[in-house]
Design a protein around this motif. Structure first.
Motif, PDB file in Angstrom:
ATOM      1  N   SER A 136      36.770  41.062  25.427  1.00  0.00           N
ATOM      2  CA  SER A 136      35.574  40.590  26.144  1.00  0.00           C
ATOM      3  C   SER A 136      35.907  40.335  27.613  1.00  0.00           C
ATOM      4  O   SER A 136      35.110  40.670  28.511  1.00  0.00           O
ATOM      5  CB  SER A 136      35.032  39.316  25.498  1.00  0.00           C
ATOM      6  OG  SER A 136      34.604  39.554  24.177  1.00  0.00           O
ATOM      7  N   SER A 137      37.064  39.756  27.861  1.00  0.00           N
ATOM      8  CA  SER A 137      37.483  39.504  29.247  1.00  0.00           C
ATOM      9  C   SER A 137      37.646  40.814  30.002  1.00  0.00           C
ATOM     10  O   SER A 137      37.233  40.939  31.169  1.00  0.00           O
ATOM     11  CB  SER A 137      38.808  38.726  29.253  1.00  0.00           C
ATOM     12  OG  SER A 137      38.670  37.475  28.610  1.00  0.00           O
ATOM     13  N   VAL A 138      38.219  41.814  29.350  1.00  0.00           N
ATOM     14  CA  VAL A 138      38.415  43.120  29.988  1.00  0.00           C
ATOM     15  C   VAL A 138      37.075  43.744  30.356  1.00  0.00           C
ATOM     16  O   VAL A 138      36.891  44.250  31.473  1.00  0.00           O
ATOM     17  CB  VAL A 138      39.206  44.062  29.053  1.00  0.00           C
ATOM     18  CG1 VAL A 138      39.179  45.497  29.599  1.00  0.00           C
ATOM     19  CG2 VAL A 138      40.645  43.590  28.909  1.00  0.00           C
ATOM     20  N   ALA A 139      36.122  43.718  29.426  1.00  0.00           N
ATOM     21  CA  ALA A 139      34.813  44.330  29.684  1.00  0.00           C
ATOM     22  C   ALA A 139      34.128  43.690  30.883  1.00  0.00           C
ATOM     23  O   ALA A 139      33.594  44.389  31.766  1.00  0.00           O
ATOM     24  CB  ALA A 139      33.934  44.213  28.437  1.00  0.00           C
ATOM     25  N   ILE A 140      34.135  42.374  30.945  1.00  0.00           N
ATOM     26  CA  ILE A 140      33.496  41.659  32.062  1.00  0.00           C
ATOM     27  C   ILE A 140      34.164  42.015  33.385  1.00  0.00           C
ATOM     28  O   ILE A 140      33.494  42.307  34.389  1.00  0.00           O
ATOM     29  CB  ILE A 140      33.559  40.136  31.814  1.00  0.00           C
ATOM     30  CG1 ILE A 140      32.684  39.754  30.610  1.00  0.00           C
ATOM     31  CG2 ILE A 140      33.099  39.371  33.060  1.00  0.00           C
ATOM     32  CD1 ILE A 140      32.872  38.319  30.146  1.00  0.00           C
ATOM     33  N   LEU A 141      35.484  42.022  33.392  1.00  0.00           N
ATOM     34  CA  LEU A 141      36.229  42.287  34.622  1.00  0.00           C
ATOM     35  C   LEU A 141      36.029  43.723  35.113  1.00  0.00           C
ATOM     36  O   LEU A 141      35.920  43.968  36.317  1.00  0.00           O
ATOM     37  CB  LEU A 141      37.715  42.012  34.395  1.00  0.00           C
ATOM     38  CG  LEU A 141      38.089  40.533  34.226  1.00  0.00           C
ATOM     39  CD1 LEU A 141      39.482  40.389  33.613  1.00  0.00           C
ATOM     40  CD2 LEU A 141      38.023  39.806  35.570  1.00  0.00           C
ATOM     41  N   ILE A 142      35.974  44.682  34.183  1.00  0.00           N
ATOM     42  CA  ILE A 142      35.766  46.068  34.592  1.00  0.00           C
ATOM     43  C   ILE A 142      34.366  46.255  35.172  1.00  0.00           C
ATOM     44  O   ILE A 142      34.179  46.971  36.165  1.00  0.00           O
ATOM     45  CB  ILE A 142      36.003  47.029  33.410  1.00  0.00           C
ATOM     46  CG1 ILE A 142      37.490  47.036  33.037  1.00  0.00           C
ATOM     47  CG2 ILE A 142      35.568  48.447  33.781  1.00  0.00           C
ATOM     48  CD1 ILE A 142      37.818  47.939  31.866  1.00  0.00           C
ATOM     49  N   PHE A 143      33.362  45.618  34.585  1.00  0.00           N
ATOM     50  CA  PHE A 143      32.011  45.692  35.145  1.00  0.00           C
ATOM     51  C   PHE A 143      31.982  45.096  36.560  1.00  0.00           C
ATOM     52  O   PHE A 143      31.300  45.614  37.450  1.00  0.00           O
ATOM     53  CB  PHE A 143      31.015  44.974  34.239  1.00  0.00           C
ATOM     54  CG  PHE A 143      30.454  45.847  33.152  1.00  0.00           C
ATOM     55  CD1 PHE A 143      29.703  46.972  33.468  1.00  0.00           C
ATOM     56  CD2 PHE A 143      30.676  45.547  31.820  1.00  0.00           C
ATOM     57  CE1 PHE A 143      29.177  47.792  32.483  1.00  0.00           C
ATOM     58  CE2 PHE A 143      30.155  46.352  30.807  1.00  0.00           C
ATOM     59  CZ  PHE A 143      29.407  47.476  31.135  1.00  0.00           C
ATOM     60  N   ILE A 144      32.710  44.014  36.768  1.00  0.00           N
ATOM     61  CA  ILE A 144      32.796  43.430  38.106  1.00  0.00           C
ATOM     62  C   ILE A 144      33.399  44.428  39.082  1.00  0.00           C
ATOM     63  O   ILE A 144      32.900  44.632  40.196  1.00  0.00           O
ATOM     64  CB  ILE A 144      33.630  42.128  38.071  1.00  0.00           C
ATOM     65  CG1 ILE A 144      32.875  41.021  37.331  1.00  0.00           C
ATOM     66  CG2 ILE A 144      33.983  41.680  39.492  1.00  0.00           C
ATOM     67  CD1 ILE A 144      33.690  39.758  37.133  1.00  0.00           C
ATOM     68  N   ASN A 145      34.470  45.074  38.647  1.00  0.00           N
ATOM     69  CA  ASN A 145      35.145  46.037  39.514  1.00  0.00           C
ATOM     70  C   ASN A 145      34.264  47.245  39.804  1.00  0.00           C
ATOM     71  O   ASN A 145      34.359  47.856  40.875  1.00  0.00           O
ATOM     72  CB  ASN A 145      36.450  46.493  38.855  1.00  0.00           C
ATOM     73  CG  ASN A 145      37.473  46.957  39.872  1.00  0.00           C
ATOM     74  OD1 ASN A 145      37.476  46.517  41.011  1.00  0.00           O
ATOM     75  ND2 ASN A 145      38.342  47.858  39.468  1.00  0.00           N
ATOM     76  N   ALA A 146      33.398  47.601  38.855  1.00  0.00           N
ATOM     77  CA  ALA A 146      32.561  48.786  39.016  1.00  0.00           C
ATOM     78  C   ALA A 146      31.368  48.549  39.925  1.00  0.00           C
ATOM     79  O   ALA A 146      30.979  49.441  40.679  1.00  0.00           O
ATOM     80  CB  ALA A 146      32.082  49.265  37.639  1.00  0.00           C
ATOM     81  N   TYR A 147      30.781  47.353  39.879  1.00  0.00           N
ATOM     82  CA  TYR A 147      29.485  47.144  40.523  1.00  0.00           C
ATOM     83  C   TYR A 147      29.499  46.179  41.698  1.00  0.00           C
ATOM     84  O   TYR A 147      28.487  46.017  42.371  1.00  0.00           O
ATOM     85  CB  TYR A 147      28.468  46.664  39.486  1.00  0.00           C
ATOM     86  CG  TYR A 147      28.055  47.763  38.546  1.00  0.00           C
ATOM     87  CD1 TYR A 147      27.249  48.807  38.987  1.00  0.00           C
ATOM     88  CD2 TYR A 147      28.502  47.777  37.229  1.00  0.00           C
ATOM     89  CE1 TYR A 147      26.872  49.832  38.137  1.00  0.00           C
ATOM     90  CE2 TYR A 147      28.135  48.804  36.366  1.00  0.00           C
ATOM     91  CZ  TYR A 147      27.328  49.824  36.829  1.00  0.00           C
ATOM     92  OH  TYR A 147      26.962  50.845  35.982  1.00  0.00           O
ATOM     93  N   ILE A 148      30.610  45.527  41.953  1.00  0.00           N
ATOM     94  CA  ILE A 148      30.681  44.620  43.095  1.00  0.00           C
ATOM     95  C   ILE A 148      31.647  45.203  44.121  1.00  0.00           C
ATOM     96  O   ILE A 148      32.765  45.589  43.776  1.00  0.00           O
ATOM     97  CB  ILE A 148      31.155  43.214  42.661  1.00  0.00           C
ATOM     98  CG1 ILE A 148      30.150  42.601  41.670  1.00  0.00           C
ATOM     99  CG2 ILE A 148      31.305  42.299  43.878  1.00  0.00           C
ATOM    100  CD1 ILE A 148      30.567  41.242  41.157  1.00  0.00           C
ATOM    101  N   ALA A 149      31.196  45.287  45.367  1.00  0.00           N
ATOM    102  CA  ALA A 149      32.052  45.802  46.430  1.00  0.00           C
ATOM    103  C   ALA A 149      33.165  44.782  46.698  1.00  0.00           C
ATOM    104  O   ALA A 149      32.928  43.737  47.310  1.00  0.00           O
ATOM    105  CB  ALA A 149      31.224  46.058  47.687  1.00  0.00           C
TER     106      ALA A 149
END
Length: 426
Positions: A308-321
């Motif tokens: 769950s932590s990985v999924a959240i962090l990857i979404f952050i990396n994908a969509y936040i500059a």
């Protein structure tokens, strides 16, 4: 280290150390094209051969794919001739491959490098040897921490990113293969002297046949573990191999200020290697922590937390500059949780497949490496087709969510069937 004191008086410390050392240097060799990718690209460019993003991804994928397939073969040989003989044979092939580059590196072609990648796959297949060899010496209640310690050999990729770019800057990228060849020969000798196969009173080997592979591949739990490890280890090794390429592409200007001479691009290669090593180190060091935590609270609950932590962090990396420093922190946390997830999975595997641990390590390890190939191809295609990594990161995050959903589907059945008599907490 968490759980280390629990190993006192148990098993074979010399074999556990030998397995760790063998896996550590093998993992460094297996992934060494990652920290050298940009140097090799520049070297080929100086001869007028420009590598595309797809060709770079292919070059990085070959040793991973080779290692995936060879893990199955070496896992089979562990049951047939023993872990020690299997390891020494595989290591000999790796040493030969490294010295080949030393002899012909200045004139080596791209196609030859692809064949070198196949030879390096024997180093990646060490996973299917080192883990069973260590695990055979210890009871089920200690499998999480024992296999975590053996598999902390993932740290080898950190060594590659720390030292390979600097060696390449001074003497050329081919010199890295010479250093690796000498170190691998040294490890070969130490392993031959220290490692021991578990005696029959501790572990009774059961040589496997092709029919055993077929039987295990018919077991749906095999495929669940394949899915989980393809996601967790696949993301770890895929990100590790591509990390330097990613940092050079996205944050070249911001890293430039860390160079010794900002006008020399070679220094940026080194700086990128250092930051990549910092992120990868988290996953390598925390893998046994993930195993030890799983021994305490169960692998299933641990997987929920880590994935769950990985999924959240990857979404952050994908969509936040992200700024450079924020990106480094996010990637560090992603790799840390992936490493602990890997440890959690291999806290569960020996409990479910205690009589087939050698062959299952090969099968599941192969799926993990194939996952790494998929990650590399996704990242390469993302930047080639869309100009950045957003779509690639999004697809990886979705795969993690699928794995989490899979855990929710099997947890009840696992806990009420084999988990009751496994001897550990799942």
């Amino acid at each position: 280290m968490i759980g280390l004191n629990r190993l006192k008086g148990e098993g074979s410390p010399s074999t556990l150390f030998a397995a760790f050392l063998y896996f550590d240097f093998s993992f460094m060799v297996w992934t060494m094209l990652g920290p050298l990718a940009t140097e090799i690209t520049d070297s080929f460019a100086s001869y007028g051969f420009l590598l595309t993003a797809s060709e770079i991804a292919k070059l990085l994928s070959v040793p991973i794919l080779s290692g995936a397939l060879l893990r199955i073969l070496l896992g089979f040989l562990v049951g047939k001739i023993g872990a020690k003989k299997t390891a020494l044979g595989a290591q000999a092939i790796v040493i030969f491959t490294l010295f080949y580059v030393v002899l012909f590196g200045e004139h080596i072609s791209y196609d030859e490098l692809l064949f070198v990648g196949i030879g390096l796959g024997f180093a990646g297949a060490s996973f299917a040897v080192a883990l069973p060899q260590a695990g055979q010496w210890y009871p089920p209640r200690l499998q999480g921490v024992v296999l975590g310690i053996a598999a902390i050999g993932n740290m080898g990729v950190v060594l590659g990113f720390l030292f390979a770019p600097k060696i390449a800057e001074i003497w050329g990228w081919q010199a890295v293969f010479l250093v690796a060849a000498v170190l691998s020969l040294f490890v070969f000798i130490l392993y031959a002297l220290m490692a021991k196969d578990a005696p029959e009173e501790v572990y009774t080997p059961r040589p496997k046949r092709i029919s055993d592979y077929i039987r295990l591949l018919k077991d749906k739990d095999t495929w669940w573990f394949n899915l989980f490890y393809a996601v967790s280890f696949g993301a770890f090794v895929g990100f590790a191999m591509y990390m330097k390429v990613y940092l050079m592409a996205m944050y070249f200007d911001e890293m430039e200020v860390f160079g010794e001479e900002v006008l020399k691009e070679e220094n940026i290669h080194v700086v990128a290697g250092y930051f990549a090593a910092f992120c990868i180190m988290a996953g390598a060091l925390l893998r046994p922590v993930g195993g030890a935590i799983s021994d305490k609270i169960g692998g299933i609950r641990s997987l929920y937390i880590f994935l769950s932590s990985v999924a959240i962090l990857i979404f952050i990396n994908a969509y936040i500059a992200l700024s450079f420093w924020f990106a480094i922190i996010v990637m560090f946390l992603i790799m840390a949780n992936l490493g602990m997830a890997n440890g959690a999975i291999f806290q569960l595997v020996p409990q479910r497949f205690s009589k087939d641990i050698g062959i299952m390590t090969g099968i599941i390890g192969a799926s993990g490496a194939l996952g790494g190939v998929a990650i590399l191809e996704v990242l390469g295609a993302s930047t080639l087709m869309f100009g950045d990594y957003t779509i690639g990161f999004m697809l990886i995050a979705i795969s993690v969510l699928i794995a989490i959903f899979g855990v929710s589907l099997v947890k009840r059945r696992w806990r009420t069937t084999w988990g009751i008599k496994s001897g550990g907490i799942i």
